[in-house]
Motif scaffolding. Structure first.
Motif, PDB file in Angstrom:
ATOM      1  N   ALA B  90     -26.956  93.105  -5.766  1.00  0.00           N
ATOM      2  CA  ALA B  90     -27.914  92.293  -6.528  1.00  0.00           C
ATOM      3  C   ALA B  90     -27.497  90.822  -6.568  1.00  0.00           C
ATOM      4  O   ALA B  90     -28.336  89.949  -6.793  1.00  0.00           O
ATOM      5  CB  ALA B  90     -28.048  92.833  -7.945  1.00  0.00           C
ATOM      6  N   CYS B  91     -26.228  90.585  -6.359  1.00  0.00           N
ATOM      7  CA  CYS B  91     -25.736  89.200  -6.335  1.00  0.00           C
ATOM      8  C   CYS B  91     -25.512  88.722  -4.898  1.00  0.00           C
ATOM      9  O   CYS B  91     -24.862  87.702  -4.690  1.00  0.00           O
ATOM     10  CB  CYS B  91     -24.450  89.079  -7.143  1.00  0.00           C
ATOM     11  SG  CYS B  91     -24.713  89.345  -8.894  1.00  0.00           S
ATOM     12  N   ARG B  92     -26.037  89.445  -3.943  1.00  0.00           N
ATOM     13  CA  ARG B  92     -25.950  89.083  -2.525  1.00  0.00           C
ATOM     14  C   ARG B  92     -24.497  88.869  -2.099  1.00  0.00           C
ATOM     15  O   ARG B  92     -24.156  87.885  -1.445  1.00  0.00           O
ATOM     16  CB  ARG B  92     -26.782  87.813  -2.258  1.00  0.00           C
ATOM     17  CG  ARG B  92     -27.051  87.552  -0.805  1.00  0.00           C
ATOM     18  CD  ARG B  92     -28.085  86.451  -0.588  1.00  0.00           C
ATOM     19  NE  ARG B  92     -27.885  85.293  -1.439  1.00  0.00           N
ATOM     20  CZ  ARG B  92     -28.834  84.407  -1.732  1.00  0.00           C
ATOM     21  NH1 ARG B  92     -30.049  84.540  -1.240  1.00  0.00           N
ATOM     22  NH2 ARG B  92     -28.585  83.383  -2.508  1.00  0.00           N
ATOM     23  N   ALA B  93     -23.656  89.820  -2.503  1.00  0.00           N
ATOM     24  CA  ALA B  93     -22.236  89.686  -2.185  1.00  0.00           C
ATOM     25  C   ALA B  93     -21.746  90.847  -1.334  1.00  0.00           C
ATOM     26  O   ALA B  93     -22.082  92.007  -1.581  1.00  0.00           O
ATOM     27  CB  ALA B  93     -21.421  89.610  -3.467  1.00  0.00           C
ATOM     28  N   GLN B  94     -20.965  90.511  -0.358  1.00  0.00           N
ATOM     29  CA  GLN B  94     -20.325  91.486   0.532  1.00  0.00           C
ATOM     30  C   GLN B  94     -19.087  92.039  -0.179  1.00  0.00           C
ATOM     31  O   GLN B  94     -18.278  91.270  -0.683  1.00  0.00           O
ATOM     32  CB  GLN B  94     -19.902  90.740   1.809  1.00  0.00           C
ATOM     33  CG  GLN B  94     -19.456  91.618   2.938  1.00  0.00           C
ATOM     34  CD  GLN B  94     -20.638  92.258   3.635  1.00  0.00           C
ATOM     35  OE1 GLN B  94     -21.654  91.607   3.845  1.00  0.00           O
ATOM     36  NE2 GLN B  94     -20.505  93.522   3.968  1.00  0.00           N
ATOM     37  N   PRO B  95     -18.924  93.375  -0.235  1.00  0.00           N
ATOM     38  CA  PRO B  95     -17.744  93.909  -0.926  1.00  0.00           C
ATOM     39  C   PRO B  95     -16.437  93.448  -0.279  1.00  0.00           C
ATOM     40  O   PRO B  95     -16.327  93.405   0.945  1.00  0.00           O
ATOM     41  CB  PRO B  95     -17.889  95.426  -0.774  1.00  0.00           C
ATOM     42  CG  PRO B  95     -19.311  95.667  -0.432  1.00  0.00           C
ATOM     43  CD  PRO B  95     -19.788  94.440   0.290  1.00  0.00           C
ATOM     44  N   VAL B  96     -15.489  93.112  -1.123  1.00  0.00           N
ATOM     45  CA  VAL B  96     -14.137  92.761  -0.672  1.00  0.00           C
ATOM     46  C   VAL B  96     -13.184  93.913  -0.985  1.00  0.00           C
ATOM     47  O   VAL B  96     -12.296  94.232  -0.202  1.00  0.00           O
ATOM     48  CB  VAL B  96     -13.662  91.469  -1.372  1.00  0.00           C
ATOM     49  CG1 VAL B  96     -12.187  91.214  -1.106  1.00  0.00           C
ATOM     50  CG2 VAL B  96     -14.512  90.283  -0.929  1.00  0.00           C
ATOM     51  N   GLY B  97     -13.374  94.555  -2.132  1.00  0.00           N
ATOM     52  CA  GLY B  97     -12.509  95.654  -2.536  1.00  0.00           C
ATOM     53  C   GLY B  97     -12.844  96.063  -3.958  1.00  0.00           C
ATOM     54  O   GLY B  97     -13.759  95.509  -4.565  1.00  0.00           O
ATOM     55  N   PHE B  98     -12.117  97.057  -4.463  1.00  0.00           N
ATOM     56  CA  PHE B  98     -12.371  97.478  -5.841  1.00  0.00           C
ATOM     57  C   PHE B  98     -11.099  97.940  -6.519  1.00  0.00           C
ATOM     58  O   PHE B  98     -10.104  98.258  -5.866  1.00  0.00           O
ATOM     59  CB  PHE B  98     -13.457  98.567  -5.893  1.00  0.00           C
ATOM     60  CG  PHE B  98     -13.014  99.901  -5.362  1.00  0.00           C
ATOM     61  CD1 PHE B  98     -12.923 100.142  -4.000  1.00  0.00           C
ATOM     62  CD2 PHE B  98     -12.695 100.946  -6.229  1.00  0.00           C
ATOM     63  CE1 PHE B  98     -12.513 101.380  -3.502  1.00  0.00           C
ATOM     64  CE2 PHE B  98     -12.289 102.189  -5.747  1.00  0.00           C
ATOM     65  CZ  PHE B  98     -12.201 102.391  -4.376  1.00  0.00           C
ATOM     66  N   VAL B 146     -13.364 109.611 -17.499  1.00  0.00           N
ATOM     67  CA  VAL B 146     -13.994 108.290 -17.582  1.00  0.00           C
ATOM     68  C   VAL B 146     -13.523 107.468 -16.386  1.00  0.00           C
ATOM     69  O   VAL B 146     -12.317 107.319 -16.175  1.00  0.00           O
ATOM     70  CB  VAL B 146     -13.644 107.561 -18.902  1.00  0.00           C
ATOM     71  CG1 VAL B 146     -14.325 106.196 -18.944  1.00  0.00           C
ATOM     72  CG2 VAL B 146     -14.059 108.388 -20.116  1.00  0.00           C
ATOM     73  N   LEU B 147     -14.471 107.009 -15.598  1.00  0.00           N
ATOM     74  CA  LEU B 147     -14.161 106.170 -14.436  1.00  0.00           C
ATOM     75  C   LEU B 147     -14.675 104.770 -14.696  1.00  0.00           C
ATOM     76  O   LEU B 147     -15.840 104.583 -15.054  1.00  0.00           O
ATOM     77  CB  LEU B 147     -14.870 106.699 -13.182  1.00  0.00           C
ATOM     78  CG  LEU B 147     -14.464 108.052 -12.625  1.00  0.00           C
ATOM     79  CD1 LEU B 147     -15.453 108.471 -11.542  1.00  0.00           C
ATOM     80  CD2 LEU B 147     -13.065 108.004 -12.052  1.00  0.00           C
ATOM     81  N   SER B 148     -13.834 103.793 -14.499  1.00  0.00           N
ATOM     82  CA  SER B 148     -14.266 102.412 -14.648  1.00  0.00           C
ATOM     83  C   SER B 148     -13.916 101.683 -13.353  1.00  0.00           C
ATOM     84  O   SER B 148     -12.749 101.604 -12.978  1.00  0.00           O
ATOM     85  CB  SER B 148     -13.573 101.787 -15.861  1.00  0.00           C
ATOM     86  OG  SER B 148     -14.194 100.595 -16.239  1.00  0.00           O
ATOM     87  N   LEU B 149     -14.938 101.214 -12.660  1.00  0.00           N
ATOM     88  CA  LEU B 149     -14.722 100.615 -11.350  1.00  0.00           C
ATOM     89  C   LEU B 149     -15.013  99.118 -11.393  1.00  0.00           C
ATOM     90  O   LEU B 149     -16.115  98.708 -11.759  1.00  0.00           O
ATOM     91  CB  LEU B 149     -15.622 101.287 -10.312  1.00  0.00           C
ATOM     92  CG  LEU B 149     -15.234 102.733  -9.994  1.00  0.00           C
ATOM     93  CD1 LEU B 149     -16.295 103.676 -10.480  1.00  0.00           C
ATOM     94  CD2 LEU B 149     -15.005 102.907  -8.509  1.00  0.00           C
ATOM     95  N   THR B 150     -14.036  98.341 -11.009  1.00  0.00           N
ATOM     96  CA  THR B 150     -14.213  96.899 -10.885  1.00  0.00           C
ATOM     97  C   THR B 150     -14.389  96.577  -9.409  1.00  0.00           C
ATOM     98  O   THR B 150     -13.517  96.896  -8.596  1.00  0.00           O
ATOM     99  CB  THR B 150     -12.986  96.149 -11.440  1.00  0.00           C
ATOM    100  OG1 THR B 150     -12.812  96.485 -12.804  1.00  0.00           O
ATOM    101  CG2 THR B 150     -13.176  94.642 -11.303  1.00  0.00           C
ATOM    102  N   VAL B 151     -15.515  95.981  -9.080  1.00  0.00           N
ATOM    103  CA  VAL B 151     -15.776  95.664  -7.671  1.00  0.00           C
ATOM    104  C   VAL B 151     -15.740  94.152  -7.481  1.00  0.00           C
ATOM    105  O   VAL B 151     -16.158  93.382  -8.344  1.00  0.00           O
ATOM    106  CB  VAL B 151     -17.135  96.230  -7.202  1.00  0.00           C
ATOM    107  CG1 VAL B 151     -17.060  97.736  -7.084  1.00  0.00           C
ATOM    108  CG2 VAL B 151     -18.271  95.826  -8.130  1.00  0.00           C
ATOM    109  N   ILE B 152     -15.229  93.756  -6.356  1.00  0.00           N
ATOM    110  CA  ILE B 152     -15.042  92.345  -6.038  1.00  0.00           C
ATOM    111  C   ILE B 152     -15.771  92.053  -4.739  1.00  0.00           C
ATOM    112  O   ILE B 152     -15.604  92.789  -3.760  1.00  0.00           O
ATOM    113  CB  ILE B 152     -13.545  92.021  -5.882  1.00  0.00           C
ATOM    114  CG1 ILE B 152     -12.794  92.420  -7.145  1.00  0.00           C
ATOM    115  CG2 ILE B 152     -13.331  90.544  -5.553  1.00  0.00           C
ATOM    116  CD1 ILE B 152     -11.315  92.612  -6.926  1.00  0.00           C
ATOM    117  N   GLY B 153     -16.576  91.028  -4.742  1.00  0.00           N
ATOM    118  CA  GLY B 153     -17.345  90.714  -3.545  1.00  0.00           C
ATOM    119  C   GLY B 153     -17.310  89.237  -3.223  1.00  0.00           C
ATOM    120  O   GLY B 153     -16.973  88.398  -4.064  1.00  0.00           O
ATOM    121  N   GLN B 154     -17.680  88.947  -2.014  1.00  0.00           N
ATOM    122  CA  GLN B 154     -17.776  87.565  -1.559  1.00  0.00           C
ATOM    123  C   GLN B 154     -19.254  87.226  -1.404  1.00  0.00           C
ATOM    124  O   GLN B 154     -19.940  87.808  -0.556  1.00  0.00           O
ATOM    125  CB  GLN B 154     -17.078  87.441  -0.211  1.00  0.00           C
ATOM    126  CG  GLN B 154     -17.123  86.051   0.364  1.00  0.00           C
ATOM    127  CD  GLN B 154     -15.742  85.553   0.708  1.00  0.00           C
ATOM    128  OE1 GLN B 154     -14.838  86.342   0.998  1.00  0.00           O
ATOM    129  NE2 GLN B 154     -15.551  84.263   0.672  1.00  0.00           N
TER     130      GLN B 154
END
Lengths: 326, 326
Positions: B90-98, B146-154
């Motif tokens: 939704a933020c037009r970002a390519q995943p870098v990692g999580f 409980v799973l909490s996922l932080t995703v990082i994108g460019q």
């Protein structure tokens, strides 16, 4: 349900299995490229491209890491963010901001007062370090409050991580350990209110820890660092393994005479070595650094032992016996 | 404990209170500087300095967002990461990692087979998008996974966010909605196994969603976007509010004739508008974009309503009645 401060590690039978499971899970997922623009596996991941950011996540769960009667909700919020930020300090990174994922029992949405206090405490810690909230997620929880904090920092200089200890260096620590664990021990054994005779210092250590971000400048010449929140002995072993060096601890320098006076020498040693919940930094440096005191030295070899050559034996709160030798 | 897919929003009496609480909590914490090197408040935070990264966190809790009998553990892991990555799309970002924060019931450490499956599913999704795990935290849970996922994108190009819709634009959607919610409705009502008569498409939609990262290139000329995981109507209102525009939905274009055939028109409308769990993108664009279909238009004004001018009325799974008008 259990209530040790590090139940995930210390619960009988689960310790080794959990670490194995993590290893196995990592094998199921694509690994970071060795030549990639990041450095994973330390307290916080370091992202080089397009510049450099340091990101880490830390979770605190009710009934696992805390019980409500142990502290005020403000204390809980304060310590949650400080604990997360401690990983940035260990990576010599200045906080940029954080994301808060919170899973909340239904009751706490009906009466928000306790939860408001928790958030206020987080806000207090955030203001203390000028670290704004940048995002988050809020969900219901099946049981108990679960806070997961992702912290983002800007590293000062080259990445500081666990690998980097060199034989001949000093092993230094940023503060005395064991007091927070003493508080947890007493809080766990108390049926209702914390015992009045518990030293105020211990309660303060558990309730109001501070990430050692005040030491970032001192860390400029450190070559390896780790925060000892999982217990000094376990974290020293992580550093030893990552650096392929032996770490020798000076028992007399390490143990706090004041803690010995309160808890006795044997218990003080156990609390210091395995208690965890201390957000101090263990570092390797060629020269003594301001704000740190020397607790041992780095040598060639592997493992963690006393400087005297003795094997370290220590008993954790959950009854789990560490035995880490060279 | 409850078991609606978005119990945090739909539980009677908690919806408004929770949003108010979030507003209140934000007020207790230092806010991002308006001129700072970040942009907060969208699906993912955008960090400009020293370059640009996009970071988001998403939590999934057992007994709240899922029950174990609803899917295989692999499905659960797959959908957990896809749901988190949807915010990057939704933020037009390519995943870098999580980063993965996981809180685990004691039983699942004693027998890791179920949890192994979950992690395998996360790994499958991670490989699908070439998105390595960069860190995490593992703790015990008092009850339920409980799973909490932080995703990082460019981010690709300028930040794409909720604010950016302009009167006269098309409102477009990346795929049909309502199928995942149909699955949840049926799974919730089934005592044991999911009913065989449940359309395979619905189960597939819930169990195997895919973040629309395949559409990143198509998004180049979009000026506003949001993922509709909280329900199309609620998310459209977020976009409308952030953009200070009215959004008009074309009922005929929006509702899937195949879903109407299975569920009837009224139920199909409710599922489409309030069901959530759809990881499609709602965007605003001056020209039709590849991979999207038009579901309405942007006009001056505020709120979300039918293109016909009618007020939208829709009933959520938990019985919560949306009524969003201009």
């Amino acid at each position: 349900m259990n209530a040790t401060p590090s139940a995930d590690r210390t619960e009988a039978g689960a310790g080794a299995g959990e670490f194995q499971a993590i290893e196995r899970w990592l094998g199921m997922m694509p690994a970071p490229l060795a030549s990639g623009p990041y450095r994973a596996g330390d307290d916080a991941v370091w992202l080089k491209s397009p510049g450099a950011l340091t990101i880490s996540v830390d979770t605190i769960a009710e009934g696992v890491h805390f019980q409500r009667r142990w502290c005020s909700p403000q204390d809980l919020g304060w310590r949650s963010l400080q604990a997360a930020l401690s990983d940035l300090a260990a990576c010599r990174a200045q906080p940029v901001g954080f994301l808060l994922a919170v899973s909340v029992p239904a009751n706490d949405f009906q009466d928000c007062s306790w939860l408001d206090g928790v958030i206020a405490g987080i806000g207090e810690a955030a203001r203390h370090w000028d670290c704004p909230v940048l995002g988050g997620d809020t969900t219901s929880s099946p049981a108990g409050l679960v806070l997961s904090l992702t912290v983002i920092g800007q590293p000062l200089g080259a990445p500081l991580c666990r690998a980097g200890a060199q034989p001949g260096q000093l092993l230094q620590l940023s503060g005395r350990c064991g007091w927070a664990a003493l508080a947890v021990e007493s809080l766990l054994s108390a049926e209702a209110e914390p015992p009045e005779q518990l030293a105020a210092r211990a309660l303060q250590a558990w309730r109001r820890p501070c990430a050692r971000l005040d030491l970032l400048n001192s860390l400029q010449t450190a070559t390896a660092a780790i925060d000892i929140s999982d217990g000094l002995l376990a974290d020293a072993e992580h550093l030893s393994k990552a650096s392929s060096c032996a770490l020798l601890l000076d028992r007399q320098a390490l143990l706090d005479p004041e803690l010995i006076a309160v808890a006795g020498e044997s218990r003080a040693a156990n609390l210091t070595l395995t208690g965890g919940e201390d957000y101090e930094l263990l570092i390797c440096t060629s020269e003594p650094l301001e704000g740190f005191f020397t607790v041992g030295e780095v040598q060639e070899g592997k493992g963690v032992r006393w400087l005297s050559g003795e094997r370290i034996e220590a008993q954790g709160i959950g009854g789990w016996v560490h035995g880490v030798s060279g």
